[in-house]
Write a protein that holds these residues in place. Structure first.
Motif, PDB file in Angstrom:
ATOM      1  N   GLN A  48       3.250  22.076   4.394  1.00  0.00           N
ATOM      2  CA  GLN A  48       1.997  22.456   3.732  1.00  0.00           C
ATOM      3  C   GLN A  48       1.082  23.209   4.685  1.00  0.00           C
ATOM      4  OE1 GLN A  48      -0.119  19.537   1.271  1.00  0.00           O
ATOM      5  NE2 GLN A  48      -1.957  19.974   2.467  1.00  0.00           N
ATOM      6  N   SER A 102      -2.856  25.254   4.522  1.00  0.00           N
ATOM      7  CA  SER A 102      -4.048  25.451   3.716  1.00  0.00           C
ATOM      8  C   SER A 102      -5.016  26.363   4.432  1.00  0.00           C
ATOM      9  CB  SER A 102      -4.755  24.116   3.466  1.00  0.00           C
ATOM     10  OG  SER A 102      -3.859  23.169   2.960  1.00  0.00           O
ATOM     11  N   SER A 129     -10.611  14.752   3.872  1.00  0.00           N
ATOM     12  CA  SER A 129      -9.271  14.938   4.414  1.00  0.00           C
ATOM     13  C   SER A 129      -8.856  13.853   5.409  1.00  0.00           C
ATOM     14  CB  SER A 129      -9.133  16.317   5.059  1.00  0.00           C
ATOM     15  OG  SER A 129      -7.800  16.542   5.414  1.00  0.00           O
ATOM     16  N   ILE A 171      -3.618  26.455  -1.049  1.00  0.00           N
ATOM     17  CA  ILE A 171      -2.730  25.449  -0.472  1.00  0.00           C
ATOM     18  C   ILE A 171      -1.297  25.871  -0.782  1.00  0.00           C
ATOM     19  CG2 ILE A 171      -2.132  23.002  -0.385  1.00  0.00           C
ATOM     20  CD1 ILE A 171      -5.184  23.262  -2.120  1.00  0.00           C
ATOM     21  N   ALA A 177     -13.380  18.926   1.269  1.00  0.00           N
ATOM     22  CA  ALA A 177     -12.127  18.799   2.023  1.00  0.00           C
ATOM     23  C   ALA A 177     -12.363  18.290   3.436  1.00  0.00           C
ATOM     24  CB  ALA A 177     -11.386  20.131   2.063  1.00  0.00           C
ATOM     25  N   CYS A 233      -5.239  17.831   0.414  1.00  0.00           N
ATOM     26  CA  CYS A 233      -6.167  18.490   1.354  1.00  0.00           C
ATOM     27  C   CYS A 233      -7.545  17.847   1.322  1.00  0.00           C
ATOM     28  CB  CYS A 233      -6.320  19.960   0.980  1.00  0.00           C
ATOM     29  SG  CYS A 233      -4.872  20.923   1.301  1.00  0.00           S
TER      30      CYS A 233
END
Length: 139
Positions: free
Chosen positions: A93, A95, A129, A85, A125, A19
């Motif tokens: 996934q 988050s 990311s 997460i 993040a 993330c």
């Protein structure tokens, strides 16, 4: 029962990294505290709330409201960035990001397995990311 041990990267660092969250950062966190959230009554919230750096909670989703509230009651800043997460590093996934005061509500739609990250590193993040996504695309 036969089994095979396959060395790999621990979910402690791999899941947040997926993330864009480093668990340590030169300017934000030089310490990581890791706990299991499976039995929230066994945690020392005074010590956890006062611990500098990043807090990573394994198996804490089911008790996230209790964990977050207990950290707040013991002095952790309500505005501390937090992330949950779910199914980290897997295709499914998901988050969520919120302040510690709001993370339990924000994560209410997630399902285990999930990792909880609390600390200023979560604020990275957004900036890291896209870089993580582009690196993973090259692999």
């Amino acid at each position: 029962m036969r089994f095979e041990i396959v060395p790999g990267v621990s979910s402690l660092s791999a899941v947040p990294a997926a993330c864009g969250i480093p668990v340590t950062h030169r300017k934000l966190s030089s310490q990581v505290t890791v706990v299991s959230g499976h039995d929230p009554g066994a945690l020392d919230y005074a010590a956890l709330a006062a611990a500098p750096g990043t807090l990573v909670v394994f198996m804490g989703l089911a008790h996230l409201a209790t964990i977050a509230q207990s950290l707040l009651e013991h002095g952790r800043d309500p505005a501390t960035p937090a992330a949950v997460i779910a199914s980290g590093t897997l295709p499914g996934q998901r988050s969520v990001f919120a302040s510690l005061a709001e993370i339990a509500e924000a994560a209410s739609g997630l399902e285990p397995p999930a990792l909880v990250v609390v600390g200023e590193v979560v604020s990275l993040a957004t900036s890291l990311s896209p870089r993580v996504d582009s690196l993973l695309a090259r692999i």
